[in-house]
Design a protein around this motif. Structure first.
Motif, PDB file in Angstrom:
ATOM      1  N   VAL A   9       0.917  -1.112  -0.044  1.00  0.00           N
ATOM      2  CA  VAL A   9      -0.046  -0.146  -0.105  1.00  0.00           C
ATOM      3  C   VAL A   9       0.758   1.295   0.273  1.00  0.00           C
ATOM      4  O   VAL A   9       0.418   2.085  -0.676  1.00  0.00           O
ATOM      5  CB  VAL A   9      -0.890  -0.024   1.263  1.00  0.00           C
ATOM      6  CG1 VAL A   9      -1.796   1.234   1.477  1.00  0.00           C
ATOM      7  CG2 VAL A   9      -1.812  -1.068   1.372  1.00  0.00           C
ATOM      8  N   LYS A  10       2.043   1.022   0.762  1.00  0.00           N
ATOM      9  CA  LYS A  10       3.036   2.497   0.808  1.00  0.00           C
ATOM     10  C   LYS A  10       3.459   2.654  -0.568  1.00  0.00           C
ATOM     11  O   LYS A  10       3.446   3.794  -1.120  1.00  0.00           O
ATOM     12  CB  LYS A  10       4.136   1.969   1.692  1.00  0.00           C
ATOM     13  CG  LYS A  10       3.614   2.141   3.158  1.00  0.00           C
ATOM     14  CD  LYS A  10       5.018   1.966   4.078  1.00  0.00           C
ATOM     15  CE  LYS A  10       4.583   2.005   5.517  1.00  0.00           C
ATOM     16  NZ  LYS A  10       5.903   1.655   6.399  1.00  0.00           N
ATOM     17  N   ILE A  11       3.753   1.829  -1.453  1.00  0.00           N
ATOM     18  CA  ILE A  11       4.226   1.789  -2.940  1.00  0.00           C
ATOM     19  C   ILE A  11       3.242   2.467  -3.546  1.00  0.00           C
ATOM     20  O   ILE A  11       3.481   3.245  -4.375  1.00  0.00           O
ATOM     21  CB  ILE A  11       4.700   0.539  -3.379  1.00  0.00           C
ATOM     22  CG1 ILE A  11       5.954  -0.260  -2.664  1.00  0.00           C
ATOM     23  CG2 ILE A  11       5.131   0.593  -4.857  1.00  0.00           C
ATOM     24  CD1 ILE A  11       7.089   0.798  -2.754  1.00  0.00           C
ATOM     25  N   ILE A  60      -5.747   3.498  -6.922  1.00  0.00           N
ATOM     26  CA  ILE A  60      -6.825   4.034  -5.869  1.00  0.00           C
ATOM     27  C   ILE A  60      -7.582   2.722  -5.386  1.00  0.00           C
ATOM     28  O   ILE A  60      -8.020   2.424  -4.469  1.00  0.00           O
ATOM     29  CB  ILE A  60      -7.269   5.181  -5.884  1.00  0.00           C
ATOM     30  CG1 ILE A  60      -6.259   6.484  -5.619  1.00  0.00           C
ATOM     31  CG2 ILE A  60      -8.472   5.438  -4.678  1.00  0.00           C
ATOM     32  CD1 ILE A  60      -6.583   7.869  -6.185  1.00  0.00           C
ATOM     33  N   LYS A  61      -8.295   2.295  -6.677  1.00  0.00           N
ATOM     34  CA  LYS A  61      -9.370   1.124  -6.547  1.00  0.00           C
ATOM     35  C   LYS A  61      -8.525   0.088  -6.014  1.00  0.00           C
ATOM     36  O   LYS A  61      -9.165  -0.696  -5.328  1.00  0.00           O
ATOM     37  CB  LYS A  61      -9.934   1.082  -7.776  1.00  0.00           C
ATOM     38  CG  LYS A  61     -10.884   2.151  -8.068  1.00  0.00           C
ATOM     39  CD  LYS A  61     -11.447   1.969  -9.779  1.00  0.00           C
ATOM     40  CE  LYS A  61     -12.495   3.110 -10.160  1.00  0.00           C
ATOM     41  NZ  LYS A  61     -13.025   2.904 -11.505  1.00  0.00           N
ATOM     42  N   ASN A  62      -7.282  -0.179  -6.609  1.00  0.00           N
ATOM     43  CA  ASN A  62      -6.452  -1.452  -5.899  1.00  0.00           C
ATOM     44  C   ASN A  62      -6.245  -1.394  -4.690  1.00  0.00           C
ATOM     45  O   ASN A  62      -6.293  -2.725  -4.026  1.00  0.00           O
ATOM     46  CB  ASN A  62      -5.273  -1.584  -6.584  1.00  0.00           C
ATOM     47  CG  ASN A  62      -5.389  -1.949  -8.270  1.00  0.00           C
ATOM     48  OD1 ASN A  62      -6.559  -2.351  -8.765  1.00  0.00           O
ATOM     49  ND2 ASN A  62      -4.391  -1.500  -9.088  1.00  0.00           N
ATOM     50  N   ILE A  63      -6.115  -0.233  -3.940  1.00  0.00           N
ATOM     51  CA  ILE A  63      -6.186  -0.403  -2.260  1.00  0.00           C
ATOM     52  C   ILE A  63      -7.701  -0.135  -1.815  1.00  0.00           C
ATOM     53  O   ILE A  63      -7.420   0.429  -0.558  1.00  0.00           O
ATOM     54  CB  ILE A  63      -5.128   0.418  -1.807  1.00  0.00           C
ATOM     55  CG1 ILE A  63      -5.193   1.928  -2.445  1.00  0.00           C
ATOM     56  CG2 ILE A  63      -3.633   0.179  -2.661  1.00  0.00           C
ATOM     57  CD1 ILE A  63      -4.115   2.880  -1.962  1.00  0.00           C
ATOM     58  N   PHE A 109      -8.214   6.093   1.657  1.00  0.00           N
ATOM     59  CA  PHE A 109      -8.018   4.438   1.525  1.00  0.00           C
ATOM     60  C   PHE A 109      -7.911   3.918   3.101  1.00  0.00           C
ATOM     61  O   PHE A 109      -7.266   4.644   3.797  1.00  0.00           O
ATOM     62  CB  PHE A 109      -6.993   4.159   0.719  1.00  0.00           C
ATOM     63  CG  PHE A 109      -5.493   4.759   1.047  1.00  0.00           C
ATOM     64  CD1 PHE A 109      -4.808   4.173   1.785  1.00  0.00           C
ATOM     65  CD2 PHE A 109      -5.300   5.957   0.433  1.00  0.00           C
ATOM     66  CE1 PHE A 109      -3.411   4.556   2.390  1.00  0.00           C
ATOM     67  CE2 PHE A 109      -3.998   6.510   0.538  1.00  0.00           C
ATOM     68  CZ  PHE A 109      -3.132   5.950   1.487  1.00  0.00           C
ATOM     69  N   PRO A 110      -8.241   2.788   3.088  1.00  0.00           N
ATOM     70  CA  PRO A 110      -8.148   2.136   4.632  1.00  0.00           C
ATOM     71  C   PRO A 110      -6.774   1.901   4.912  1.00  0.00           C
ATOM     72  O   PRO A 110      -5.916   1.630   4.024  1.00  0.00           O
ATOM     73  CB  PRO A 110      -9.239   1.045   4.541  1.00  0.00           C
ATOM     74  CG  PRO A 110      -9.178   0.670   2.832  1.00  0.00           C
ATOM     75  CD  PRO A 110      -9.077   1.799   2.336  1.00  0.00           C
ATOM     76  N   HIS A 127       3.383   6.151  -5.696  1.00  0.00           N
ATOM     77  CA  HIS A 127       3.082   6.537  -7.073  1.00  0.00           C
ATOM     78  C   HIS A 127       1.842   7.461  -7.196  1.00  0.00           C
ATOM     79  O   HIS A 127       1.741   7.820  -8.146  1.00  0.00           O
ATOM     80  CB  HIS A 127       2.730   5.078  -7.655  1.00  0.00           C
ATOM     81  CG  HIS A 127       4.013   4.177  -7.932  1.00  0.00           C
ATOM     82  ND1 HIS A 127       5.207   4.852  -8.244  1.00  0.00           N
ATOM     83  CD2 HIS A 127       4.308   2.848  -7.589  1.00  0.00           C
ATOM     84  CE1 HIS A 127       6.142   3.806  -8.220  1.00  0.00           C
ATOM     85  NE2 HIS A 127       5.655   2.678  -7.733  1.00  0.00           N
ATOM     86  N   ILE A 128       0.846   7.116  -6.455  1.00  0.00           N
ATOM     87  CA  ILE A 128      -0.144   8.076  -6.674  1.00  0.00           C
ATOM     88  C   ILE A 128       0.244   9.454  -6.317  1.00  0.00           C
ATOM     89  O   ILE A 128      -0.361  10.308  -7.198  1.00  0.00           O
ATOM     90  CB  ILE A 128      -1.201   7.744  -5.622  1.00  0.00           C
ATOM     91  CG1 ILE A 128      -1.982   6.320  -5.729  1.00  0.00           C
ATOM     92  CG2 ILE A 128      -2.620   8.908  -5.419  1.00  0.00           C
ATOM     93  CD1 ILE A 128      -2.981   5.620  -4.814  1.00  0.00           C
TER      94      ILE A 128
END
Length: 549
Positions: A460-462, A523-526, A546-547, A466-467
């Motif tokens: 999630v940090k990665i 964003i959807k992936n996390i 995001f959670p 990138h976001i």
């Protein structure tokens, strides 16, 4: 920010002696622990308090020791550990015995403080009410009520906080220090409730009193309130008070307050003056976290060694008295080990089948992810490097070669799925965002704390990195902005990232390109959300949530 009254409540409420007889019968070890705590030698104090809870039979003495241990580890930033010790302390107290009331009120006050720091506001309010219930001294009742008002302020229940301050401000009597604290806090909350409220006179009066009574911690708090109050209306005055807070925090040797002052200076100072403040801010943030981690580990080792010695003694006693039982246990362990081996072999074979199926699925996904990795690592990496070089008067050849070599290594390994572990994520995010700060574009970062990121896994940090990189590149290419603010905050069980700039914004017929489309997919992936503000007259505002898990 801690006030003197709160410090007194935290450190000495459990053993206060002025109103009733002593709440504990001190032994030699407790006296040593008390002495070390008074001299701020917390590791030694913790050691002797731990010896008491391990060997004493006096329930009130044990409860008082656990209370002090909770305060020590809370000062080191271990709030969950502090709560554990406080709950242990409560087990040894009897709510029907008046001699236990001081320690009960202190335990509940400390539980309120740790709950507040963990943003568990309902629990904090409940604990402070219990602290008030068992308080036998009006002074401490005022302290606990002030703490309760702080919770209301953090909840943005400003009316509730003001009602408490209105009640207790008239009970300070001749205590000018307490009066100044409540006056400043009340004025600050009134202004937070109504931005048009003229709090200048009350805040200035509180500062004058604190100066006259030589209350340096109070002065520090007043500078913070005055800087916040003037930030929007008179930024030059806000900057003056921020500088005064910074000087006072350094005089008090308070790294936490110095960090708060640096945040204000970074936000208020001209761009050309920000760099040294930012460098100091990064250094202090890392130093504070390192010191707290060291302290946490040290206290854990003290408890571990004590428990280990205690367990060793019990084991030897058990060996001498229960040889036959030991043989039976060994046989059970052998049979258990055999059963475990059989189970492991079975699970291993089953896992191999599962991994084979997962490998087939990964091959399909890898092809799609490779193009996205090329975009993130190569394209965005090059653009970020170009941005850093563009505004440098002189190019550091060695540093540039290092960055190119890093990008080369990343490109070589682009097919690997597992990202590298992030060593210092807070610093990495700060460095990424500040790379886009130039003479023409001012980048302001708010809320980038290590504690915020500590609950995220590496993947999630990665994705979050990138976001943020994509947002900043989009800003650089298209926004024509002069000011960019990126604010991070925790709300419930999720992270909120708010991006704001004063650029040209998005046209009505705007369609997302590859960059922002990729960002939206990430964003959807996390399991997150991306929201564009539609009611801004100028500039761009994006909300990302995001959670943690």
């Amino acid at each position: 920010m801690k006030t003197p009254l709160i410090l007194i409540a935290c450190l000495f409420a459990c053993n206060q002696r002025q109103v009733s007889p002593p709440v504990v019968t001190k032994n030699a070890e407790y006296s040593k622990a008390d002495s070390f705590l008074y001299r701020h030698q917390r590791d030694s104090a913790f050691y002797y308090f731990n010896k008491i809870v391990s060997g004493s039979k006096d329930s009130l003495l044990i409860a008082s020791s656990y209370n002090n241990m909770a305060v020590i580890v809370a000062d080191a930033g271990d709030y969950f550990g502090s709560q554990d010790y406080l709950l242990l302390s409560l087990r040894y107290l009897d709510e029907r015995q008046e001699s236990n009331f001081y320690c009960l009120s202190s335990d509940y006050n400390e539980l309120g403080g740790t709950s507040l720091r963990l943003k568990n506001y309902d629990a904090a309010l409940n604990y402070y009410d219990l602290a008030i219930k068992y308080a036998q001294d009006d002074v401490f009742k005022q302290i606990f009520l002030n703490n309760k008002a702080v919770v209301y302020k953090d909840q943005k229940n400003f009316s509730g906080a003001i009602a408490i301050y209105d009640t207790i401000i008239h009970k300070t009597g001749s205590d000018r220090k307490a009066y100044a604290m409540i006056l400043s806090n009340r004025a600050n909350v009134r202004w937070l409730k109504d931005s048009s409220y003229n709090a200048a006179q009350e805040l200035s009066t509180a500062l004058q009193i604190r100066t006259e009574v030589q209350d340096p911690w109070g002065q520090n708090a007043s500078y913070a309130h005055l800087s916040d109050y003037y930030t929007s209306s008179h930024p030059d005055s806000a900057l003056i008070y921020a500088n005064k807070m910074y000087a006072k925090a350094r005089e008090l040797d308070s790294p936490d307050d110095e960090v708060q002052a640096l945040q204000k200076l970074i936000r208020l100072s001209p761009p050309q003056h920000i760099k040294p403040y930012f460098a100091r801010y990064q250094y202090l943030s890392d130093s504070i976290q390192t010191a707290r981690n060291t302290a946490k580990n040290q206290y854990a080792l003290i408890r571990y060694d004590a428990e280990k010695n205690k367990a060793e003694n019990l084991r030897l006693q058990k060996d001498n008295a229960n040889k036959r039982l030991q043989i039976i246990e060994q046989r059970v362990m052998i049979y258990s080990a055999i059963g475990a081996v059989v189970l492991i072999i079975f699970l291993y074979l089953k896992r191999r089948q599962q991994l084979a199926l997962e490998a087939e699925n990964r091959i399909r996904k890898d092809r799609l992810k490779t193009s996205q990795k090329i975009h993130d690592v190569v394209a965005n990496g090059l653009y970020r490097m170009m941005t850093e070089i563009e505004y440098q008067s002189a190019i550091d050849k060695e540093a540039l070669l290092d960055k190119i070599e890093t990008m080369y290594e990343q490109s070589r390994n682009i097919s690997y799925e597992q990202p590298a572990a992030v060593e210092d994520y807070q610093a990495e995010i700060a460095q990424l965002l500040m790379a886009f700060s130039t003479d023409k574009v001012k980048v302001i970062i708010v809320g980038n704390y290590k504690e915020l990121w500590s609950q995220l896994n590496n993947t999630v940090k990665i994705e979050a990195k990138h976001i943020l990189q994509e947002l900043m590149i989009n800003m650089k290419k298209h926004s024509q902005a002069s000011n960019v603010v990126i604010k991070f905050e925790q709300q419930d069980n999720q992270i909120n990232i708010q991006y704001t700039d004063d650029g040209v914004g998005l046209p009505a017929d705007y369609k997302m390109g590859n960059g922002l489309t990729s960002t939206e997919n990430r964003i959807k992936n996390i399991n997150g959300k991306l929201i564009f503000a539609t009611n801004t007259k100028k500039g761009l505002k994006i909300q990302i949530t995001f959670p943690f898990v």
